[in-house]
Scaffold this active site. Structure first.
Site, PDB file in Angstrom:
ATOM      1  N   GLU A   1      54.488  71.662 109.182  1.00  0.00           N
ATOM      2  CA  GLU A   1      55.104  70.458 109.738  1.00  0.00           C
ATOM      3  C   GLU A   1      54.924  69.220 108.878  1.00  0.00           C
ATOM      4  O   GLU A   1      55.535  68.183 109.150  1.00  0.00           O
ATOM      5  CB  GLU A   1      54.504  70.189 111.136  1.00  0.00           C
ATOM      6  CG  GLU A   1      54.950  71.212 112.155  1.00  0.00           C
ATOM      7  CD  GLU A   1      54.027  71.287 113.350  1.00  0.00           C
ATOM      8  OE1 GLU A   1      52.806  71.414 113.146  1.00  0.00           O
ATOM      9  OE2 GLU A   1      54.509  71.214 114.479  1.00  0.00           O
TER      10      GLU A   1
ATOM     11  N   GLN B   1      58.429  81.421 120.973  1.00  0.00           N
ATOM     12  CA  GLN B   1      57.439  81.248 119.912  1.00  0.00           C
ATOM     13  C   GLN B   1      56.055  81.700 120.375  1.00  0.00           C
ATOM     14  O   GLN B   1      55.129  81.758 119.571  1.00  0.00           O
ATOM     15  CB  GLN B   1      57.357  79.772 119.492  1.00  0.00           C
ATOM     16  CG  GLN B   1      58.648  79.240 118.891  1.00  0.00           C
ATOM     17  CD  GLN B   1      58.602  77.772 118.516  1.00  0.00           C
ATOM     18  OE1 GLN B   1      59.604  77.100 118.646  1.00  0.00           O
ATOM     19  NE2 GLN B   1      57.464  77.255 118.039  1.00  0.00           N
TER      20      GLN B   1
ATOM     21  N   ARG C   1      58.694  70.162 114.853  1.00  0.00           N
ATOM     22  CA  ARG C   1      57.692  69.922 113.817  1.00  0.00           C
ATOM     23  C   ARG C   1      56.830  68.712 114.151  1.00  0.00           C
ATOM     24  O   ARG C   1      56.857  67.698 113.467  1.00  0.00           O
ATOM     25  CB  ARG C   1      58.388  69.756 112.467  1.00  0.00           C
ATOM     26  CG  ARG C   1      58.891  71.107 111.965  1.00  0.00           C
ATOM     27  CD  ARG C   1      59.452  71.013 110.604  1.00  0.00           C
ATOM     28  NE  ARG C   1      59.260  72.267 109.876  1.00  0.00           N
ATOM     29  CZ  ARG C   1      59.860  72.553 108.741  1.00  0.00           C
ATOM     30  NH1 ARG C   1      60.674  71.699 108.196  1.00  0.00           N
ATOM     31  NH2 ARG C   1      59.642  73.690 108.135  1.00  0.00           N
ATOM     32  N   CYS C   2      56.076  68.867 115.226  1.00  0.00           N
ATOM     33  CA  CYS C   2      55.381  67.688 115.744  1.00  0.00           C
ATOM     34  C   CYS C   2      53.884  67.844 115.825  1.00  0.00           C
ATOM     35  O   CYS C   2      53.184  66.852 115.875  1.00  0.00           O
ATOM     36  CB  CYS C   2      55.898  67.403 117.137  1.00  0.00           C
ATOM     37  SG  CYS C   2      55.437  68.714 118.267  1.00  0.00           S
TER      38      CYS C   2
HETATM   39  N1  MCN Z   1      51.492  78.999 104.108  1.00  0.00           N
HETATM   40  C1  MCN Z   1      50.950  79.305 102.873  1.00  0.00           C
HETATM   41  N2  MCN Z   1      49.836  78.623 102.438  1.00  0.00           N
HETATM   42  C2  MCN Z   1      49.263  77.655 103.203  1.00  0.00           C
HETATM   43  C3  MCN Z   1      49.825  77.330 104.450  1.00  0.00           C
HETATM   44  C4  MCN Z   1      50.936  78.044 104.893  1.00  0.00           C
HETATM   45  O1  MCN Z   1      51.487  80.148 102.173  1.00  0.00           O
HETATM   46  N3  MCN Z   1      48.182  77.005 102.779  1.00  0.00           N
HETATM   47  C5  MCN Z   1      52.652  79.750 104.625  1.00  0.00           C
HETATM   48  C6  MCN Z   1      52.265  80.572 105.841  1.00  0.00           C
HETATM   49  O2  MCN Z   1      51.721  81.780 105.541  1.00  0.00           O
HETATM   50  C7  MCN Z   1      53.574  80.671 106.593  1.00  0.00           C
HETATM   51  C8  MCN Z   1      54.210  79.314 106.305  1.00  0.00           C
HETATM   52  O3  MCN Z   1      53.621  78.837 105.091  1.00  0.00           O
HETATM   53  O4  MCN Z   1      54.336  81.726 106.087  1.00  0.00           O
HETATM   54  C9  MCN Z   1      53.957  78.286 107.428  1.00  0.00           C
HETATM   55  O5  MCN Z   1      52.621  78.361 107.780  1.00  0.00           O
HETATM   56  P1  MCN Z   1      51.840  77.407 108.797  1.00  0.00           P
HETATM   57  O6  MCN Z   1      51.659  76.074 108.199  1.00  0.00           O
HETATM   58  O7  MCN Z   1      50.656  78.150 109.242  1.00  0.00           O
HETATM   59  O8  MCN Z   1      52.847  77.206 110.033  1.00  0.00           O
HETATM   60  P2  MCN Z   1      53.253  78.289 111.141  1.00  0.00           P
HETATM   61  O9  MCN Z   1      53.487  79.586 110.523  1.00  0.00           O
HETATM   62  O10 MCN Z   1      52.337  78.196 112.295  1.00  0.00           O
HETATM   63  O11 MCN Z   1      54.673  77.734 111.538  1.00  0.00           O
HETATM   64  C10 MCN Z   1      54.841  76.730 112.506  1.00  0.00           C
HETATM   65  C11 MCN Z   1      55.532  75.497 111.944  1.00  0.00           C
HETATM   66  C12 MCN Z   1      56.070  74.708 113.058  1.00  0.00           C
HETATM   67  S1  MCN Z   1      54.988  74.233 114.275  1.00  0.00           S
HETATM   68  C13 MCN Z   1      57.411  74.401 113.148  1.00  0.00           C
HETATM   69  S2  MCN Z   1      57.916  73.417 114.418  1.00  0.00           S
HETATM   70  C14 MCN Z   1      58.332  74.895 112.164  1.00  0.00           C
HETATM   71  C15 MCN Z   1      57.684  75.199 110.859  1.00  0.00           C
HETATM   72  O12 MCN Z   1      56.559  75.910 111.033  1.00  0.00           O
HETATM   73  N4  MCN Z   1      59.354  75.689 112.561  1.00  0.00           N
HETATM   74  C16 MCN Z   1      60.027  76.402 111.590  1.00  0.00           C
HETATM   75  N5  MCN Z   1      58.503  75.640 109.888  1.00  0.00           N
HETATM   76  C17 MCN Z   1      59.613  76.362 110.212  1.00  0.00           C
HETATM   77  N6  MCN Z   1      60.302  77.039 109.271  1.00  0.00           N
HETATM   78  C18 MCN Z   1      61.346  77.804 109.643  1.00  0.00           C
HETATM   79  N7  MCN Z   1      62.003  78.477 108.683  1.00  0.00           N
HETATM   80  N8  MCN Z   1      61.735  77.926 110.939  1.00  0.00           N
HETATM   81  C19 MCN Z   1      61.119  77.251 111.913  1.00  0.00           C
HETATM   82  O13 MCN Z   1      61.486  77.385 113.183  1.00  0.00           O
HETATM   83 CU1  CUN Z   2      55.925  70.694 117.909  1.00  0.00          CU
HETATM   84  S1  CUN Z   2      57.264  71.812 117.015  1.00  0.00           S
HETATM   85 MO1  CUN Z   2      56.170  73.299 116.139  1.00  0.00          MO
HETATM   86  O1  CUN Z   2      54.661  72.770 116.781  1.00  0.00           O
HETATM   87  O2  CUN Z   2      56.574  74.616 117.054  1.00  0.00           O
END
Ligand code: MCN
Ligand code: CUN
Length: 792
Positions: A739, A222, A369-370
């Site tokens: 998360e 990641q 997801r923490c």
């Molecule tokens: N998004 C959006 N509008 C927002 C916020 C987010 O459209 N206001 C969209 C983003 O553009 C992105 C998605 O939602 O496509 C998730 O965005 P974000 O909240 O920024 O999270 P990350 O992309 O950093 O993803 C990490 C988070 C974590 S830490 C874990 S653990 C987890 C999760 O995402 N692992 C996943 N969701 C997951 N979903 C899938 N399918 N697979 C994983 O391994």
């Molecule tokens: Cu702690 S699980 Mo996500 O933050 O990759």
């Protein structure tokens, strides 16, 4: 002039279909295990069958004798390269291959490289290891007992099994507030160990080319840039000759943040053999040995005033870290961001102490997801909030309403120093109560009770910090937590965007293009997104803690704005006016005094390569590094209605209502997908995912018969609602969301079951709320603990 329709081109707010799915649903993804390099060999890992034992001898001769075996690597051999141990992301050390002792069941003891994976497996089976078994420790109470055997006798100066102590808040002020309280609510609970168990296990292909000295590693990471830095520092290889590529990832959920011995061994084997070496972990290897989540014990109190106001909070948390402290979290926070607990409530003062214990279990601590132990924090918060309302005899919704931070209090400083940015907490709560028909349900519940049926409702409200950093406060091993984006616009106005984040299924290829569309008016379909290759992507800290949208997503906006600024110069040149006379609307610059005279962003792109003004650099590309001013603070309210069968302890979910406020939604459909996935996991954690240990340290739950994955069959339906409070400091007002539902969801399910048991005097049942635990609680009227060891 027809204006560009932003939704039509797939811009901000469009529920654009996920472009990556075109390959995923056809089985055409390109995962690490799909990659085959010429001359590639295969590596298997031999794991310890016992949890705690001294290694007396390792005999590898039979393995070497198997035709097709190319290398048998032991800890002793790794030690010659100074690689038997490696540093962890939490300033501890972790064994790559055991030399002195094994410290958990499943620990890596040796590995075998062969022409094919089956021969490698045979090779592992041929290795004879003589173990002298030692007592196993499977929980912090055992670990911290005065006569406990020392697990980390490898560490100089380590005399007990404590791996860290941490404290935050105002102890004296908190004690004073407790002295004034009308009532004190106390709750003790264990958030059990759980495992992210993504569909794809971990794996790597290391390819060291002796001719060029270049090391290329394809792997399930990641955070590829962190891995590159770690490899450079640990293996002392020159960083410019290391290329880490994370291809498609089949789910990460935090499991793919840490550095695992398997990765390191495949690299070492490739260097020793001068050939590509592939390691693909199997399911039980993944479940017993890679980064787990939670395993945390809370004991805490709330000081309450008769009218329902919370005066103060305090709690102690013991974390079971396993044998090595390998949490991935910002360096200065030994227990992640656990002190974000209670951030949505207006509580003047608080005090938290925490202590980590080494045990004979796999290391991990932060995954699934923490957002750095925020999941545990919010679970305890919402469980004790429910207990406090019950102790006061107050309606739990009203109790929350009284204590939630008000809209006019933002930015709000929490007692532990966080600054929450914005929100409409009461509005979310009221929307949720309305949607679930709260008042009517309370009547139904009483009527059902008269007929012997047990209904219950659970509420969970929380805000959580998403998006580490800013760089002032957040770093990992000294590397600051910012992120990056690079945008190249080609002559015809199509573009490629790269970021320092790395999608594992979240849909970045879809959503980042939407941000570019929003900023530049280029159709999202004209922007290809690429992540995960350290030779091409700008430096970034990767994807976890839902930081991609708050940090890398912000960088996408900022780099697009830099492109727009240059395009404006090109537009002025094309329109033969001065830059000050040029106005922007989505996709087009025009002359202020003559709006019909304009040029599109695509025309500007062509001019960047074919018709630039004198003195202007050709080309239309740039990059942006974004250091966020603060974390983003989404809010959520989850409500669950259950019916518990008192005869069997089985509980059914009747309704789930979710209200999420993650600020501006880039892609509402993807956001709903994230919430649906998170609620599914929350349901599974509360209901069925059972991963524990017996007294010998055997991992119970290392297979999918014990550790259940929810399917569409068991999973209830979810009703999703939205509130939008734009993030005041994010360029497009977005907050993280990845998360939220997994963080806030579990407490709603547990609170619902305990509400159905409210007349029994039971205050807590530890997750998972398996039928036998619920039945035991009903029949004995006592709390049910889930702390290991379990009887087998
Ligand atoms: N998004 C959006 N509008 C927002 C916020 C987010 O459209 N206001 C969209 C983003 O553009 C992105 C998605 O939602 O496509 C998730 O965005 P974000 O909240 O920024 O999270 P990350 O992309 O950093 O993803 C990490 C988070 C974590 S830490 C874990 S653990 C987890 C999760 O995402 N692992 C996943 N969701 C997951 N979903 C899938 N399918 N697979 C994983 O391994
Ligand atoms: Cu702690 S699980 Mo996500 O933050 O990759």
């Amino acid at each position: 002039m027809t204006r560009v329709d932003e939704i039509g081109i797939g811009g901000l707010g469009a529920s654009r279909r996920r472009v990556e799915d075109a390959r995923f649903i056809r089985g055409c993804g390109n995962y690490t295990d799909d990659i085959k390099l010429p001359g590639m060999l295969h590596m298997e890992v031999l794991r310890s069958p016992v949890a705690h034992a001294r290694i007396k001898s390792i005999d590898t001769s039979a393995a070497w004798a198997i035709p097709g075996v190319r290398l048998v690597l032991t800890g002793e051999m790794a030690a010659q390269r100074n690689l038997a141990w490696m540093p962890t992301l939490s300033y501890d050390t972790q064994a790559v291959l055991a030399t002195d002792k094994v410290r958990f069941q499943g620990q890596e003891v040796a590995c075998v490289v062969a022409d094919d994976p089956y021969t490698a497996k045979d090779g592992c089976e041929a290795i004879v290891v003589e173990y002298e078994q030692l007592p196993a420790i499977v929980n912090p109470t055992q670990a911290l007992a005065p006569d406990a055997p020392l697990i980390r006798d490898d560490k100089e100066g380590q005399t007990d099994n404590v791996c860290y102590r941490w404290e935050v808040g105002d102890k004296a002020g908190t004690d004073r507030a407790f002295a004034r309280a009308d009532k004190v609510t106390r709750l003790k609970l264990h958030y059990p160990r759980s495992h992210p168990s993504p569909i794809e296990c971990c794996g790597s292909i290391a390819n060291y080319d002796p001719a060029t000295g270049k090391l290329t590693v394809y792997m399930t990471s990641q955070a590829p840039h962190i891995i590159r830095a770690a490899v450079a520092l640990v293996a002392e290889l020159p960083e410019h000759l290391i290329r880490i590529v994370s291809p498609d990832i089949g789910g990460g959920f935090g499991n793919k943040v840490p550095v695992y011995p398997g990765y390191v061994c495949s690299i070492l084997c490739s260097i020793l053999l001068g050939k590509p070496v592939k390691w693909t972990e199997d399911k039980s290897g993944n479940l017993i040995s890679t980064g787990f989540a939670r395993d945390m014990y809370f004991d805490g109190e709330l000081a309450l005033r008769e009218d329902g106001r919370i005066l103060a909070l305090r709690f102690h948390a013991d974390t079971d870290q396993g044998a090595f402290f390998s949490d991935a979290q910002p360096s200065k926070f030994k227990i992640g961001l656990v002190h974000s607990a209670f951030a949505c409530y207006d509580i003047p003062v608080g005090h938290i102490t925490a202590r980590g214990a080494y045990t004979n279990k796999a290391p991990g601590g932060v995954a699934y997801r923490c957002s750095f132990r925020v999941t545990e924090a919010m679970f305890f918060q919402e469980r004790i909030i429910a207990a406090a309302a019950a102790d006061l005899g107050m309606d739990p919704a009203e109790f929350r309403r009284v204590n939630l931070v008000r809209d006019d209090q933002f930015p709000y400083r929490t007692p532990f120093g966080f600054l929450t940015d914005s929100g409409q907490y009461r509005r979310c709560l009221d929307l949720g109560l309305d949607a679930i028909g709260y008042e009517d349900f309370l009547k139904d519940k009483e009527e059902a009770r008269l007929r012997g049926r047990r209904l219950g409702i659970g509420i969970s409200t929380m805000t959580e910090p998403l998006g580490a950093g800013n760089s002032r406060e957040y770093d990992i091993l000294g590397i600051k937590m910012f992120d990056s984006a690079e945008l190249r616009v080609h002559p015809t106005g199509k573009a490629i965007l790269r970021t320092g984040a790395k999608s594992q299924g979240q849909g970045h290829e879809t959503t980042w293009a939407q941000i570019v569309s929003h900023e530049l008016g280029i159709p999202a379909a004209d922007v290809v997104v690429e992540e995960g290759d350290t030779d091409t992507a700008p430096f970034g800290m990767g994807t976890y803690a839902s930081r991609s949208t708050p940090v890398a997503g912000a960088a996408v906006s900022m780099v697009s704005r830099k492109i727009r600024a240059k395009a404006r110069k090109l537009a002025a040149h094309l329109l033969e006016v001065s830059e000050e006379d040029v106005e922007w609307e989505l996709g087009r610059f025009f002359v202020r005094s003559a709006p019909n005279r304009g040029v599109t962003i695509q025309e500007c792109a062509m001019a960047a390569y074919g018709n630039m003004p004198d003195g202007l650099e050709p080309g239309l590309e740039n990059n942006a590094y974004y250091d966020p001013p603060n974390l983003t603070w989404p809010f959520a309210c989850y409500l669950v209605i259950v019916e518990v069968d008192p005869e069997t302890g089985v509980w059914d979910v009747l309704r789930v209502v979710a209200v999420d406020d993650c600020g501006v939604r880039i892609n509402p459909m993807i956001v709903e997908g994230q919430i649906t996935g998170g609620l599914t996991e929350a349901y599974a954690m509360s209901n069925m995912q059972f991963m524990t240990f017996d007294a010998e340290g055997n991992c119970v739950g290392s297979n999918y018969l014990d550790y259940l994955l929810p399917t569409a069959w068991e999973t209830p339906g979810f009703e999703l609602h939205e509130v939008v409070t734009p993030c005041p400091h994010h360029p497009i007002g977005a907050k993280g969301v990845g998360e939220c539902a997994a963080v806030g969801g579990p407490a709603a399910f547990v609170n619902a079951v305990l509400d159905a048991l409210s007349d029994t005097g039971v205050r807590n049942i530890d997750m998972p709320l398996l039928p036998d635990r619920v039945w035991e609680a009903i029949t004995t009227g006592r709390d049910v603990s889930g702390a290991p060891p379990v009887k087998t």
